[in-house]
Design a protein around this motif. Structure first.
Motif, short mmCIF file in Angstrom:
data_model
loop_
_atom_site.label_atom_id
_atom_site.label_comp_id
_atom_site.label_asym_id
_atom_site.label_seq_id
_atom_site.Cartn_x
_atom_site.Cartn_y
_atom_site.Cartn_z
N ALA A 26 0.84 -1.20 0.00
CA ALA A 26 0.00 0.00 0.00
C ALA A 26 0.87 1.26 0.00
O ALA A 26 0.61 2.22 -0.72
CB ALA A 26 -0.93 -0.01 1.21
N GLU A 27 1.93 1.23 0.79
CA GLU A 27 2.85 2.38 0.82
C GLU A 27 3.49 2.61 -0.54
O GLU A 27 3.65 3.74 -1.00
CB GLU A 27 3.92 2.19 1.90
N ALA A 28 3.86 1.51 -1.17
CA ALA A 28 4.51 1.62 -2.48
C ALA A 28 3.54 2.18 -3.52
O ALA A 28 3.91 3.02 -4.34
CB ALA A 28 5.05 0.25 -2.91
N VAL A 29 2.30 1.72 -3.50
CA VAL A 29 1.30 2.22 -4.45
C VAL A 29 1.09 3.72 -4.23
O VAL A 29 1.09 4.52 -5.17
CB VAL A 29 -0.04 1.45 -4.32
N LEU A 30 0.93 4.11 -2.97
CA LEU A 30 0.76 5.54 -2.65
C LEU A 30 1.92 6.36 -3.17
O LEU A 30 1.74 7.44 -3.75
CB LEU A 30 0.68 5.74 -1.15
N ALA A 31 3.13 5.86 -2.94
CA ALA A 31 4.32 6.62 -3.32
C ALA A 31 4.42 6.74 -4.84
O ALA A 31 4.83 7.77 -5.37
CB ALA A 31 5.58 5.95 -2.77
N GLU A 32 4.02 5.68 -5.53
CA GLU A 32 4.22 5.69 -6.98
C GLU A 32 3.12 6.39 -7.75
O GLU A 32 3.38 7.09 -8.72
CB GLU A 32 4.37 4.25 -7.49
N VAL A 33 1.88 6.18 -7.37
CA VAL A 33 0.80 6.75 -8.17
C VAL A 33 -0.03 7.79 -7.41
O VAL A 33 -0.92 8.41 -7.98
CB VAL A 33 -0.14 5.66 -8.74
N PHE A 98 8.11 15.17 7.99
CA PHE A 98 7.46 13.85 8.14
C PHE A 98 6.49 13.61 6.98
O PHE A 98 6.48 12.54 6.36
CB PHE A 98 6.73 13.86 9.48
N TRP A 99 5.67 14.59 6.67
CA TRP A 99 4.71 14.44 5.58
C TRP A 99 5.41 14.36 4.22
O TRP A 99 4.94 13.71 3.31
CB TRP A 99 3.71 15.60 5.59
N ARG A 100 6.52 15.08 4.11
CA ARG A 100 7.23 15.11 2.83
C ARG A 100 8.00 13.82 2.59
O ARG A 100 8.08 13.34 1.48
CB ARG A 100 8.19 16.31 2.84
N GLU A 101 8.56 13.27 3.65
CA GLU A 101 9.55 12.19 3.46
C GLU A 101 9.05 10.80 3.81
O GLU A 101 9.79 9.83 3.63
CB GLU A 101 10.81 12.51 4.26
N THR A 102 7.85 10.68 4.34
CA THR A 102 7.30 9.34 4.60
C THR A 102 5.96 9.24 3.86
O THR A 102 5.43 10.25 3.38
CB THR A 102 7.04 9.08 6.11
N PRO A 103 5.40 8.04 3.77
CA PRO A 103 4.10 7.89 3.11
C PRO A 103 2.97 8.60 3.88
O PRO A 103 1.84 8.64 3.39
CB PRO A 103 3.87 6.37 3.11
N ALA A 104 3.27 9.16 5.05
CA ALA A 104 2.22 9.76 5.87
C ALA A 104 1.54 10.92 5.16
O ALA A 104 0.32 11.09 5.26
CB ALA A 104 2.79 10.23 7.21
N GLY A 105 2.31 11.74 4.44
CA GLY A 105 1.72 12.91 3.78
C GLY A 105 0.69 12.50 2.74
O GLY A 105 -0.43 13.02 2.71
N GLU A 106 1.06 11.54 1.92
CA GLU A 106 0.13 11.10 0.88
C GLU A 106 -1.05 10.35 1.50
O GLU A 106 -2.19 10.48 1.04
CB GLU A 106 0.88 10.21 -0.12
N ALA A 107 -0.79 9.59 2.57
CA ALA A 107 -1.88 8.86 3.23
C ALA A 107 -2.88 9.83 3.84
O ALA A 107 -4.10 9.63 3.74
CB ALA A 107 -1.31 7.93 4.32
N PHE A 108 -2.38 10.89 4.46
CA PHE A 108 -3.30 11.84 5.10
C PHE A 108 -4.07 12.63 4.04
O PHE A 108 -5.27 12.87 4.18
CB PHE A 108 -2.54 12.77 6.04
#
Lengths: 196, 196
Positions: A26-33, A98-108
């Motif tokens: 899930a993290e990878a999908v968020l990061a990529e698309v 934190f939001w910029r460098e982890t999947p947290a930003g895209e997740a939120f």
């Protein structure tokens, strides 16, 4: 596969390794698309898992997004600078990073978007905000112990202002750590709370 | 239909009545199904217009959303209460009502959502925010003329705090005019800007 294995994949209890694989996928999908391409279908395909398994363990996208968020490491320790203003500068910079460098930003971001059309996601967003009692509450506690706060300081308003400020930066993609504008914002936020 | 009519429907110039019908259809779609069901296809069907016409006049969803927003009446006059704090209370209440009672709230939500996955929408959102120079800028001008503001007051930070606060309320669907929490927030915002 033995009996226990079968039972665990059919029951509500998670297999730790499988759950971990799904979260990583899930993290990878968020990061990529990004959130727009973030579907349970995509996550299942990438994890090599079945969609029913994901729905059994998370009941939907919002729950999965919240778990992705919560498992990222946000460290706000060592932000005690001796004043609310200094603490806010340090903590805001930490949160944007934190939001910029982890999947947290895209997740939120994704959770905020889901909440706009899915009432269940809105409920989960609100509960998430209330439960986590936004990490900035600690900063205000510290300021209270230092005797910095005005007698009529309202914690809910303080947290609303801080969270609104960072959400606006998230949603306009201004997560860069631009020290001058962070300092100005932190100064205004802090002054609004202080004894005069 | 005469020559002028044909030329106008084939060229970039709009037919005023047709544009009005499309805007009204777009508002109705937003009101009925919210942003998640808001598609150019839906708008075209409801307006009895062709999709190409809509794309010729607005080039996409974000432009249409911005025009819907801009044509709603937001009246912030008569919010001069004699102090920045009072002005903020009055203007915040007016803005939340505006978002709650006109299509502007849903249109702006939709624009924020679009900006999360469409870089062109993000650019339009930023330009829109800069151009409209967020109506609260007037309040800070007034406060400056009254001599209320601190020497190091930073208008950009002030506007970021105000807009973040209202965006967070929009996105968590708290557009009710709950006077106590608005007052607390306005008090903190104002105090953060004032001379000490």
């Amino acid at each position: 596969m033995g009996r226990a294995g079968r039972r665990s994949s059919a029951g509500p209890r998670r297999s730790k390794a499988a759950a971990e694989a799904i979260l990583e996928a899930a993290e990878a999908v968020l990061a990529e698309v990004g959130y727009a391409g973030f579907t349970i279908e995509q996550v299942a395909r990438r994890a090599g898992a079945g969609k029913p398994t994901i729905y059994r363990w998370w009941n939907g996208k919002p729950a999965l997004l919240i778990e992705i968020y919560a498992r990222q490491p946000l460290d706000l320790s060592d932000t005690d600078t001796g004043s609310l203003e200094g603490d806010l500068v340090a903590a805001l910079a930490r949160l944007l990073t934190f939001w910029r460098e982890t999947p947290a930003g895209e997740a939120f971001t994704a959770l905020l978007v889901e909440a706009q059309h899915d009432p269940a996601a809105l409920e989960m967003l609100r509960a998430f905000l209330a439960e986590r009692s936004f990490p900035f509450a600690d900063l205000f506690d510290r300021a209270a112990r230092r005797g910095e706060l005005a007698a009529d300081f309202d914690l809910a308003a303080g947290l609303d202002l801080v969270s609104g400020y960072v959400w606006a930066r998230l949603l306009t993609r201004r997560l860069d750590n631009d020290a001058p504008s962070l300092s100005s914002a932190a100064r205004q936020m802090a002054r609004g709370c202080l004894r005069r």
